[in-house]
Scaffold this active site. Structure first.
Site, PDB file in Angstrom:
ATOM      1  N   ASP A 338     -36.416  21.385 -35.273  1.00  0.00           N
ATOM      2  CA  ASP A 338     -36.336  20.554 -34.220  1.00  0.00           C
ATOM      3  C   ASP A 338     -35.376  21.000 -34.218  1.00  0.00           C
ATOM      4  O   ASP A 338     -34.165  20.466 -34.804  1.00  0.00           O
ATOM      5  CB  ASP A 338     -37.090  19.334 -34.260  1.00  0.00           C
ATOM      6  N   GLU A 375     -35.921  25.960 -33.840  1.00  0.00           N
ATOM      7  CA  GLU A 375     -36.578  25.676 -32.947  1.00  0.00           C
ATOM      8  C   GLU A 375     -34.760  26.746 -32.117  1.00  0.00           C
ATOM      9  O   GLU A 375     -34.038  25.333 -32.240  1.00  0.00           O
ATOM     10  CB  GLU A 375     -36.809  24.958 -32.466  1.00  0.00           C
TER      11      GLU A 375
END
Length: 699
Positions: A338, A375
């Site tokens: 993330d 990401e």
């Protein structure tokens, strides 16, 4: 094991600089006479270990002064540190900008393998017995070109499943139940990517609104599985049982041939901004663990209140050791990072693709079989870095998402209003063929994780049913969530009984799913999209632990048809290596090291530059030949027609192959996927339904 080239590129065995001996063996290490705890703090001047009994977690039965042993490490050994022991630490240190020491705070030890909650909502670390019988279970090690990722939520996947016992609903054990495994295998995915399962907490702001952090992007600790996802029986037994249930889930999924990937949140923690909860890192060494100015003001590049400062060796090592633990002890197959850009920011807060942590993760021998997915953005300056991570890394491709949505949705919407689409087919074709304008030749198309939807944003069904977000239930007056969705409601906002609108929406979903699963790259399906799941227009449902976000298994006939289409597409992808090249194709070049791509217009003629750039021209035929060394090389022809008017195509004649045959494999125009493929010849005229796709195998 020597990894196949199709799994991941080879990684070097260079020892990263952050692997300094002082940072070895942090956390609890058990021995025959108890355990030793080692905790790092570069600025602390005192540290204590507090041990609690199993009943009262508010008053320590023993307080032990920890000894500094060099390199910022404090250490204590005691027979009280045994499996099941509850403990915490206290840390004292200097005052001054950036320092937030409070010797009264009871803190989570960062390397804890287990956690329990005290009566006042605070936390205690737990010594966990991590032994587990893996039997003959092994990591599936699915090659990248065959990987299909299924992104889902542990609780949401099974909470409402009718064939899973209620006691297992929403749990790790429920995810490993035969009914859930049967669904995944029958669908045809290879790798289950779970939203965060590290122990996490709900933000006080959400609790005040009567909501909860459902997604889990608010980590308390990087080593402990989230206990509420375990069964009631495991929770009652304690952290050992929770970990065993988690490992049991991994074991059963592996035995079924399914990989387990984790969405990991190392970029920030649940401590939020200064003044937020003090649970661990802030009390141990705030200055070292969080990015801040010289005056102690947090530099928030995550939008969550704090950003972990991975430019320090201790913070970077904490992340690396966590990954090693999940990869080795828990047998996890890979990780989706993330806001990975935050992890790659240097001491000056700028992103560096060769950041020591990113390099260490990629090159670490203990992570050599792990899939690494970035990401590639955060909310800080220079935070959008799609395509800029190094070899060995895969990336979520937001450029792919946006172009595919535009082509099938917002462009169609625009054409209805202006009689022609705003752009032609060129940009879409680039994404279809692997995004060579984003990823280097060295990394190739398999560096791209293609997706049309994800947990964050509209579901597939909502993408074709809503023009705008409907997030009032989040308690932020509809201000949260993305405003630019590139969605199209096809003539009615949300729920409608207009069959014409519904039929057009269903075809749009098939086009989007078809594009995803027929494109070069690694596809990611969001759980429930294969069945047309809706969140009623909420594109930021992170705070809803309810039927809004749990998968419904009560399917209408059209939802079963969509599932069948997804099954068929995944079968076609498996059976045709031309759809999953390992290197970028070369336009018309037949050379040993590359696959081949050729582009034709609706007349079967080679596409001209004028036609590529003409916004009125949105029909193409894409002939793809598989990478030469594939075990069963083949060719496919994909027809894309991006306007709503019906048309005809002429199947292309290819020089030197007068007897070319085309076997129809799939069409988005069909409500139900056909089981009797039709056969055509080069030069045949084939009708094509408006705004649809067709796939042929070339024989």
């Amino acid at each position: 094991m020597v990894r196949p080239e199709t799994v991941l590129p080879a990684r070097s065995s260079t020892r990263p600089s952050l692997l300094t001996p002082a940072l070895d063996d942090l956390g609890v290490r058990l021995g025959p006479d108890g355990g030793t705890l080692r905790v790092w703090s570069g600025a602390a001047d005192a540290m204590q270990l507090l041990v609690f009994d199993d009943v009262d977690l508010d008053w320590a039965t023993e307080t032990i002064t920890m000894t500094p042993v060099g390199g910022g490490v404090f250490e204590a050994s005691t027979p009280l540190l045994r499996p099941g022991a509850r403990y915490a630490i206290r840390v004292g240190g200097p005052h001054g900008p950036g320092h937030t020491f409070n010797p009264q705070s009871l803190l989570i030890e960062p390397y804890s393998r287990g956690l329990v909650s005290g009566s006042f909502g605070d936390w205690r670390s737990v010594v966990v017995d991590g032994s587990f019988d893996w039997g003959s279970s092994a990591k599936p090690r699915v090659p990248l070109d065959r990987t299909v990722i299924y992104e889902g939520h542990v609780k949401g996947l099974t909470k409402r499943h009718p064939f899973i016992p209620p006691a297992l609903h929403g749990t790790y054990a429920g995810l490993a139940h035969p009914a859930m495994i049967d669904h995944l295998l029958s669908l045809g995915v290879t790798s289950v990517e779970l939203l965060p399962v590290h122990a996490f907490a709900t933000e006080p702001r959400l609790l005040q609104l009567g909501l909860s952090n459902y997604w889990g992007y608010n980590s308390l600790n990087f080593f402990t599985p989230h206990a509420p996802y375990a069964t009631a029986a495991s929770r009652a037994e304690g952290p050992d049982a929770v970990l065993r249930e988690f490992k049991g889930m991994v074991k059963l999924l592996h035995e079924a041939g399914l990989e387990v990937l984790l969405d990991v949140v190392y970029n920030h923690t649940a401590e939020e901004g200064i003044g937020g909860p003090r649970t661990s890192l802030r009390g141990i060494d705030n200055r070292a663990y969080y990015r801040q100015t010289a005056e102690g003001v947090y530099i928030d590049e995550t939008g969550c209140g704090n950003a972990v400062n991975t430019s320090t060796d201790a913070a970077a090592r904490l992340v690396l050791d966590s990954l090693r633990y999940w990869s080795e002890d828990v047998q996890i197959d890979g990780f989706r990072f993330d806001l990975a850009v935050t992890l790659g920011r240097d001491a000056h807060h700028s992103f560096a693709p060769d950041h020591p942590l990113l390099t260490a993760i990629r090159d670490d021998e203990r992570l050599a079989d792990a899939k690494l997915i970035a990401e590639p953005w955060d909310v800080g300056m220079g935070g959008w870095q799609t395509g800029n991570f190094g070899p060995g890394w895969l990336e979520w491709n937001d450029r792919y998402r946006d172009r595919v949505r535009n082509f099938w949705l917002s462009d169609i919407d625009y054409a209805r209003r202006a009689d022609t689409a705003p752009v032609g087919v060129g940009g879409f074709a680039t994404r279809l063929a692997g995004s060579s304008n984003t990823f280097s030749e060295e990394r190739g198309p398999l560096a791209s994780v293609n997706f049309v939807t994800a947990h964050d944003g509209f579901t597939l069904r909502d993408l074709v049913s809503y023009d705008v977000k409907h997030n009032l239930g989040n308690g932020e007056q509809n201000r949260d969530g993305a405003d630019t969705n590139r969605s199209f409601n096809h003539g009615a906002e949300g729920r409608t009984d207009d069959e014409r609108v519904l039929a057009t929406r269903r075809k749009a979903m098939r086009n989007l799913m078809g594009t995803l699963l027929l494109s070069a790259g690694v596809p990611m399906i969001t759980a429930g999209d294969e069945m047309g799941r809706t969140q009623r227009g909420n594109n930021n449902a992170y705070c809803h632990d309810s039927a809004l976000t749990w998968l419904s298994w009560d399917l209408a006939p059209w939802q079963r048809d969509l599932f069948a289409h997804t099954q068929r597409l995944l079968q076609v992808r498996r059976e045709n290596p031309a759809l999953r090249p390992r290197r970028f194709a070369r336009l018309g070049e037949r050379i040993p090291s590359a696959s081949v791509m050729e582009w034709f217009d609706e007349r079967g003629d080679t596409m001209s530059s004028d036609r590529w750039n003409d916004p009125a021209h949105r029909t193409l035929q894409y002939l793809a030949t598989s990478t030469p060394e594939d075990e069963d090389p083949n060719r496919v022809l994909l027809v894309v027609h991006g306007t709503e008017a019906d048309t005809e195509i002429v199947l292309p004649r290819i020089d030197g192959e007068p007897d070319l045959a085309y076997l129809a494999l799939w069409s988005s125009a069909d409500e139900t996927p056909t089981s009797a493929p039709a056969r055509f010849a080069a030069g045949d005229v084939v009708p094509v339904t408006g705004a649809s796709m067709m796939l042929f195998r070339v024989e």
